[in-house]
Each structure stands twice: as C-alpha cells, then as structure tokens.
Design an enzyme around this catalytic site. Structure first.
Site: not given
Ligand code: NDP
Length: 489
Positions: A191, A243-244, A248, A265, A299, A396
């Site tokens: 996804k 992701g966030s 996670g 991660e 990140c 962050e």
């Molecule tokens: P998210 O963690 O929400 O997004 C990462 C992925 O997870 C996306 O594909 C998202 O889908 C998906 N996702 C969201 N909610 C769920 C869930 N409940 N269960 C499973 N998958 C889910 O990050 P955001 O885009 O909301 O960013 C928020 C903050 O996270 C940023 O401001 C930053 O601080 C941090 N971040 C950190 C990253 C890293 O590499 N460590 C990368 C991105 C963000 P969708 O995009 O459709 O919401």
C-alpha cells in the site's frame, strides 16, 4: 550579500512530456488493473501547483482480501516454488526496466511528491534500481548468507507479506520493501501513501512488462483504513511498515498475539554533531544535506545540530551564508535545491511546530526567498538558542527546519544526542578517527555517519533503536526479516 547569492540561474525545466498520467487508476491485483469492489476514490495532487493529477482508487477491506488471496495463490502456485536463480532473473529484469525508464519515474516522482528533479533523478530512482540489482544477486545465494544461525537449515520464504510505505521516498521505499521480499521467495501486497501513489502504479506496469507472474506483486491504493485492513488481514504472514511512530505503534498493537512478524521503520530526531576540529566548510555542506535534502522529509534527517560551543558562531554564520544560495521553487527545474512540501497537512504540522519553537524562546531565521504563490511551500529555517526541552528539539518536524544546540565536551555531546526517544541515525564531524570510533560506540543510533550525512547504499543495513522501530532493511541483515528457517508455509 555575497557574489554567489547574486548569481542568477536561467530556468532549466525538465520536460514532463515523458510521463503519461491517466485520469484514473484502478487497483493492481493478480497482475492486472481492476476496479474496486465498491470503494470510492480520492485525488492525488501536485504539491508544487495543487493541480489535480489523477483519481486514485480507495481500496476496501474486500479489495485487500482479494489482493492477499492473489498473493497467496501466486506464492503457493509459482513464486514459492521457483528456484532462487529464476527469481533473480525477474529481479534483474525489473532493475533493468527501472533504469531504462528512469527519466519517466523521476519526473513522475517529482510531480506527485514535490521533491526536486535532481534528487529523484540522482538519488531516488537510481537507488531503487540498485536495490533490485543487489537483491537479484542474493536470490540464489540465500543459503550462504549466514541466515540459518549455522544450523545448516535452508532459509525459506515466509509467504505473503503486507507492506505499507510513506510519501517521502515513494519509489525508494517500494524498492526497499519489494526487492528483498521477492528475492527471498515471498509475494507482496503493497500500500503506497495516499499522497504519492503514482510511481507505485507505474511500477505495476513494470511488473507486467517484466512478465512477473500474476499476483507476485499487488498494489492497493487507499488511505490509512486500507493500510489497517492489510495489517489486520489474517492471511498475511509478515508486515513491513515505514512511517510515523504513532501508526507503527498501532500496527505493533494490532499484530501482537498473532503469528505475524513485523519490521517497523519509524521516526527519528538525529543529532548531527560538529566538533571544533571539524573541517567547517565541509561540515556546513553536511548540515545542509542533512536537514534540507528532500525538504527535510527524511526520517534520518539531521534535524538537531549539536555544535561545539567554541565554533558555534562561526558554524552558524557560515551556514546562514550558505543558505542564502539555496534555490527554492519549481521542483521540475534542474537548478532547484528545495522543492514543495508534500501536502497541506504536512505544511500545517511544520508551521505549527515552528510557531511553538518561537513561542518557547528559540530564535528563528530564514534566508530571504520568494515562495511561489500556489502550492505548499516552506523556506529553509534555522532555530538557534534551542534548549533540549523545546518541542522542536524533541519532536519530528519532518520539514526543512533545523534546531541548533551547543555542547562543550564529547560526553555532553553524547548525552544530548541520546536524549531522545528515537535512535535512527547520527552524524559526527571531527578530524580525529579515534573520536569517531568512540562516538559511534556511544551513540544509540542505527546508523552513524562520519564526516558525511545521508549516504545510502543497498548493501548497508538501515534501521533504528528505541522508538525508531525494529528490524533492519538493506544489506545481508535486511534479508533476515523475509525468511524463516522453520518449516514455512
Ligand atoms: P503515516 O505513518 O500515517 O503514514 C505512513 C503509511 O501508513 C501511509 O501509507 C499511510 O497511509 C499508512 N497508514 C496510516 N494510518 C494507518 C493505519 N492505521 N494502519 C496502517 N497503515 C496506516 O504518516 P503520515 O503520512 O500521516 O505522516 C505523519 C508524520 O509521520 C509526519 O509528519 C512525519 O513526522 C512522520 N513520518 C515519518 C516517516 C518516516 O519515514 N519515518 C515517513 C512519513 C511520515 P496514508 O498515506 O493513506 O495515510
């Protein structure tokens, strides 16, 4: 103002004629694009202009189920039975196609994400291809990768892997996830992030072009709920998430007590540490690369600059001078250094945390720069007088915002650098090799760069300590997350 800052650049736009964006996209299940079983759609926009690019399908729980079933069928019928050498051939083919279509992928990534074309062209897409080449090489050598703990057992695939990726490096994160999974004999449901689905959908075409057996890779677009459905699906053997930290943790809670394995991660708040014996000009370049690369949507960004007190004024002065030469604007212009912020939501978060930084007493500075009127933009920003307790030093920001703190002794630098719930990366700038080794030993960070920053290579494992997650991606270590030495399924 320096002579350099006055230097004018003529526009050097990369042509977007190489990409063909469809008005709408279905889901990629079982080797073909299909309609959703009833989901709606959402729009993906160019964050530099707010232009609507395409309608994207919002995958439902039923769609996720269809994709997992396609992946299971492909695993049991074809991919799980294929020899490593044959899997390697497919991965090589994908890598070659990515190289051949690199310009198309780079332009599409820049349009959908907002990152400068010179970064997608020189970093994201070449590294994505490199991950497929690297893992193609491993596919028939897994028995020699030291994955069996010396027991002589044959490493086996886990089965169906669910993968959820963020928007900051859409194609690169796809490659980090899909290449090792396939090399080890697993099939995948991936996804992409809601705001950056286009290169993953183009990758689906690459899978078709490479004649990858149907169902080995499935791409399900959608929002968080789609990711959650994938997380909860009972027939997924492993989850890989970037992701966030918040999401996670939610995933870790969801799968606890199930047989699912996971690698997470998550976020970071890396310290980039400059000692007084460092080559200052070089360190300034490293600071700029550390926090302003990819608009700070990284990140492992060096978002906390720790400078030895005796060189603080010199480093800050040189940094500010350097930042007056950073070009912010059209991401498709080959001269652009800093592109658009990925989304309105992310821009809001950066603005809010920066306002908090000011309210808490830090001193805010940005170089003079004209931001485009349309789209999501934030200037390169430096906060000085930052205290460890400030939220901009703790949280962050995930944007082009640097917090500057000081230290006097190496011990103090270590204590401050480790004073964070995260532990993904760190940078050390010094002339002394022995100090680099001592610091690397003390810093609780998965990656420590010495006299450089943000260097990535498929051979090198990447991952975090503490709330930055668990598991490693890349290198031999990254394979461990995709095999079992037990009976498998
Ligand atoms: P998210 O963690 O929400 O997004 C990462 C992925 O997870 C996306 O594909 C998202 O889908 C998906 N996702 C969201 N909610 C769920 C869930 N409940 N269960 C499973 N998958 C889910 O990050 P955001 O885009 O909301 O960013 C928020 C903050 O996270 C940023 O401001 C930053 O601080 C941090 N971040 C950190 C990253 C890293 O590499 N460590 C990368 C991105 C963000 P969708 O995009 O459709 O919401």
């Amino acid at each position: 103002m320096s002579e350099l800052a006055k230097f004018e650049y003529a526009p050097a736009p990369e042509s977007r004629a190489v990409v063909d964006i469809r008005s709408s996209y279905g889901l990629f299940i079982g080797g073909e694009f299909v309609e959703s079983a009833g989901g709606g759609s959402f729009k993906t926009v160019n964050p530099a202009t707010e232009e609507v690019l395409a309608d994207i399908t919002a995958g439902t729980t039923e769609d996720v189920d269809r994709a997992v079933r396609a992946a299971r069928t492909a695993y049991q019928g074809v991919w799980g039975r294929l020899s490593g050498a044959d899997r390697g051939k497919y991965l090589f083919r994908i890598a070659r196609i990515l190289q051949e279509r690199a310009r198309e992928f780079s332009v599409l990534e820049t349009i959908d994400n907002g990152k400068p074309i010179k970064e997608s062209r020189d970093v994201d897409i070449p590294l994505a291809a490199a991950h497929f080449f690297y893992h193609a090489g491993w596919a028939d050598k897994l028995e020699h990768a030291g994955l069996t703990g010396g027991g002589g057992a044959t490493p086996r695939p886990l089965g169906v892997v669910g993968q959820i990726i963020p928007w900051n490096f859409p194609m690169l994160m796809l490659a980090w996830k899909i290449a090792p999974a396939l090399a080890c004999g697993n099939t995948v449901v991936l996804k992409p992030a809601e705001t950056t689905p286009l290169t993953a959908l183009l990758f689906a075409e690459v899978c078709q072009q490479a004649d990858l057996p149907p169902g080995v890779v499935n791409i399900i677009t959608g929002a968080g709920a789609t990711g959650q459905a994938l997380t909860e699906h009972p027939d997924v053997d492993k989850l890989a998430f970037t992701g966030s930290t918040e999401v996670g943790k939610a995933i870790a809670r969801t799968i606890s007590g199930t047989r699912k394995k996971a690698t997470l991660e998550l976020g970071g708040k890396a310290a980039n540490i400059v000692f007084d014996d460092a080559p200052i000009e070089q360190a300034v370049e490293g600071i700029v690369n550390g926090i302003f690369f990819n608009q700070g949507h990284v990140c492992c960004a060096g978002s906390r600059l720790l400078v030895q007190e005796s060189v603080h004024d010199e480093v800050v002065a040189k940094l500010k001078r350097r930042l007056t030469t950073v070009r912010v604007g059209d991401p498709l212009d080959k001269n652009t250094d800093l592109g658009a912020i990925n989304s309105a939501a992310q821009l809001r978060q950066i603005r809010e945390l920066s306002a908090v930084g000011e309210a808490e007493g830090a001193v805010r500075w940005s170089p003079p720069c004209d931001l485009p009127g349309q789209g999501f933009w934030f200037p390169p920003t430096v906060f000085t007088n930052v205290a460890q307790s400030h939220r901009i030093a703790q949280e962050e920001v995930f944007g082009p915002v640097l917090s500057v703190l000081t230290f006097r002794t190496p011990q103090e630098a270590v204590a401050k650098a480790n004073n964070t719930p995260y532990g993904l990366s760190a940078g050390v700038w010094t002339d002394k090799g022995s100090r680099i080794l001592w610091m690397a030993d003390q810093l609780r960070a998965g990656v420590v760069w010495a006299n450089t920053f943000n260097k990535f290579d498929p051979t090198s494992p990447f991952g975090g300590y503490k709330e930055s997650g668990y598991g490693r991606e890349g290198g031999r270590h990254g394979l461990e997350a995709y095999v079992t030495t037990g009976a498998g399924r």
